[in-house]
Design a protein around this motif. Structure first.
Motif, PDB file in Angstrom:
ATOM      1  N   GLU A   1       1.007   4.044  -2.745  1.00 40.80           N
ATOM      2  CA  GLU A   1       0.760   5.423  -2.333  1.00 40.80           C
ATOM      3  C   GLU A   1       1.901   6.334  -2.783  1.00 40.80           C
ATOM      4  O   GLU A   1       1.682   7.416  -3.350  1.00 40.80           O
ATOM      5  CB  GLU A   1       0.586   5.474  -0.817  1.00 40.80           C
ATOM      6  N   TYR A   2       3.151   5.858  -2.546  1.00 46.29           N
ATOM      7  CA  TYR A   2       4.305   6.680  -2.933  1.00 46.29           C
ATOM      8  C   TYR A   2       4.425   6.780  -4.455  1.00 46.29           C
ATOM      9  O   TYR A   2       4.840   7.820  -4.998  1.00 46.29           O
ATOM     10  CB  TYR A   2       5.594   6.132  -2.313  1.00 46.29           C
ATOM     11  N   ARG A   3       4.040   5.675  -5.166  1.00 45.03           N
ATOM     12  CA  ARG A   3       4.088   5.714  -6.619  1.00 45.03           C
ATOM     13  C   ARG A   3       3.079   6.728  -7.155  1.00 45.03           C
ATOM     14  O   ARG A   3       3.376   7.508  -8.060  1.00 45.03           O
ATOM     15  CB  ARG A   3       3.812   4.321  -7.189  1.00 45.03           C
ATOM     16  N   GLU A   4       1.887   6.720  -6.553  1.00 43.34           N
ATOM     17  CA  GLU A   4       0.875   7.697  -6.971  1.00 43.34           C
ATOM     18  C   GLU A   4       1.319   9.124  -6.626  1.00 43.34           C
ATOM     19  O   GLU A   4       1.123  10.044  -7.413  1.00 43.34           O
ATOM     20  CB  GLU A   4      -0.457   7.374  -6.289  1.00 43.34           C
ATOM     21  N   ARG A   5       1.897   9.249  -5.392  1.00 38.36           N
ATOM     22  CA  ARG A   5       2.379  10.564  -4.996  1.00 38.36           C
ATOM     23  C   ARG A   5       3.488  11.043  -5.924  1.00 38.36           C
ATOM     24  O   ARG A   5       3.519  12.224  -6.323  1.00 38.36           O
ATOM     25  CB  ARG A   5       2.858  10.520  -3.544  1.00 38.36           C
ATOM     26  N   ALA A   6       4.394  10.126  -6.284  1.00 36.45           N
ATOM     27  CA  ALA A   6       5.485  10.474  -7.197  1.00 36.45           C
ATOM     28  C   ALA A   6       4.939  10.851  -8.562  1.00 36.45           C
ATOM     29  O   ALA A   6       5.427  11.775  -9.229  1.00 36.45           O
ATOM     30  CB  ALA A   6       6.467   9.307  -7.318  1.00 36.45           C
TER      31      ALA A   6
ATOM     32  N   ARG B   1       1.968  12.140  -9.129  1.00 33.26           N
ATOM     33  CA  ARG B   1       1.388  13.481  -9.031  1.00 33.26           C
ATOM     34  C   ARG B   1       2.470  14.554  -8.990  1.00 33.26           C
ATOM     35  O   ARG B   1       2.344  15.617  -9.617  1.00 33.26           O
ATOM     36  CB  ARG B   1       0.490  13.567  -7.795  1.00 33.26           C
ATOM     37  N   SER B   2       3.550  14.286  -8.251  1.00 29.31           N
ATOM     38  CA  SER B   2       4.662  15.248  -8.192  1.00 29.31           C
ATOM     39  C   SER B   2       5.282  15.449  -9.567  1.00 29.31           C
ATOM     40  O   SER B   2       5.608  16.571  -9.980  1.00 29.31           O
ATOM     41  CB  SER B   2       5.725  14.760  -7.198  1.00 29.31           C
ATOM     42  N   ARG B   3       5.433  14.298 -10.284  1.00 31.54           N
ATOM     43  CA  ARG B   3       5.994  14.391 -11.632  1.00 31.54           C
ATOM     44  C   ARG B   3       5.102  15.243 -12.531  1.00 31.54           C
ATOM     45  O   ARG B   3       5.562  16.106 -13.280  1.00 31.54           O
ATOM     46  CB  ARG B   3       6.169  13.000 -12.212  1.00 31.54           C
TER      47      ARG B   3
ATOM     48  N   ARG C   1       0.828  -1.200   0.000  1.00 39.04           N
ATOM     49  CA  ARG C   1       0.000   0.000   0.000  1.00 39.04           C
ATOM     50  C   ARG C   1       0.863   1.250   0.000  1.00 39.04           C
ATOM     51  O   ARG C   1       0.581   2.224  -0.704  1.00 39.04           O
ATOM     52  CB  ARG C   1      -0.931   0.002   1.221  1.00 39.04           C
ATOM     53  N   LEU C   2       1.953   1.199   0.802  1.00 34.69           N
ATOM     54  CA  LEU C   2       2.854   2.357   0.828  1.00 34.69           C
ATOM     55  C   LEU C   2       3.517   2.587  -0.527  1.00 34.69           C
ATOM     56  O   LEU C   2       3.680   3.716  -0.977  1.00 34.69           O
ATOM     57  CB  LEU C   2       3.918   2.161   1.920  1.00 34.69           C
ATOM     58  N   ALA C   3       3.881   1.453  -1.160  1.00 40.45           N
ATOM     59  CA  ALA C   3       4.529   1.559  -2.465  1.00 40.45           C
ATOM     60  C   ALA C   3       3.578   2.179  -3.481  1.00 40.45           C
ATOM     61  O   ALA C   3       3.954   3.049  -4.274  1.00 40.45           O
ATOM     62  CB  ALA C   3       5.006   0.190  -2.920  1.00 40.45           C
TER      63      ALA C   3
END
Length: 214
Positions: A21-26, A28-30, A17-19
């Motif tokens: 979440e961080y992939r989605e966050r990354a 969005r940041s990208r 889930r963290l992966a």
């Protein structure tokens, strides 16, 4: 043992889930970074376009101003040449006039009268060119008497250099009135030039033409 497997499953699920979440966050940041970069690039392009337009407009204005200055110089040169052409034609007309004794002698007498009237001295001297001197000398008493009733005008036997007209001076030569054609042209040169321009280019024709070419 079963508890260990459950713990491992829980840890793996949490890690997954963290992966995600961080992939989605990354992601969005990208996307944000790409959008900001695109926006900065767009602003930069707009500034460069505006700057290029400004430089182009300044260059165009300088070229137009240079062209107008050149054109104005050419117009001034044209006007001066036309004025001089008209004045040369005027002198030719005067040369023809002085050859017509019937028209010229009354004019010559009138020029002498107007010049003598500006003097408050009883005795004056009149000077003519060689041709006019030959015309007036044989009948000087009559010619001078008709020109001025209250002054004695003496004829200068030495001719002067001019197209026509007369120079009236005091006996001592200290005061003189140049009423030759050249003297009158010099005194009236500004008004004469203005009059010629008004006849050649009525109502600001040159300025209107120049304005229409912009």
């Amino acid at each position: 043992m079963e508890q260990v497997h459950e713990l491992e499953s829980a840890i793996m699920e949490r890690a997954n889930r963290l992966a995600v979440e961080y992939r989605e966050r990354a992601g969005r940041s990208r996307d944000n970074i790409l959008q900001e970069a695109h926006a900065r690039l767009h602003l930069r392009e707009e500034r460069e376009v505006l700057l290029a337009k400004s430089r182009a407009e300044r260059t165009f204005r300088r070229q137009v101003q240079a062209h107008e200055l050149k054109l104005q110089k050419e117009m001034d040169h044209l006007r001066w040449n036309l004025v001089m052409t008209v004045k040369n034609q005027l002198r030719e007309r005067i040369r023809l006039l002085v050859k017509d004794e019937k028209r010229y002698l009354p004019l010559l007498q009138s020029l002498m009268t107007s010049a003598a009237s500006d003097f408050h001295r009883p005795r004056l001297v009149a000077s003519f060119n060689a041709r006019d001197l030959g015309l007036v000398q044989p009948k000087w008493a009559e010619f001078a008497g008709a020109a001025s009733k209250d002054k004695e005008i003496i004829l200068n036997p030495t001719p002067i250099d001019c197209i026509g007209g007369v120079i009236i001076s005091s006996e001592d030569g200290r005061v003189r009135f140049d009423n030759t054609f050249e003297g009158r042209e010099e005194r009236l040169t500004d008004r004469l030039n203005q009059l010629i321009l008004e006849r050649l280019f009525p109502a600001g024709t040159l300025q209107d033409n120049l304005g229409g070419m912009r």
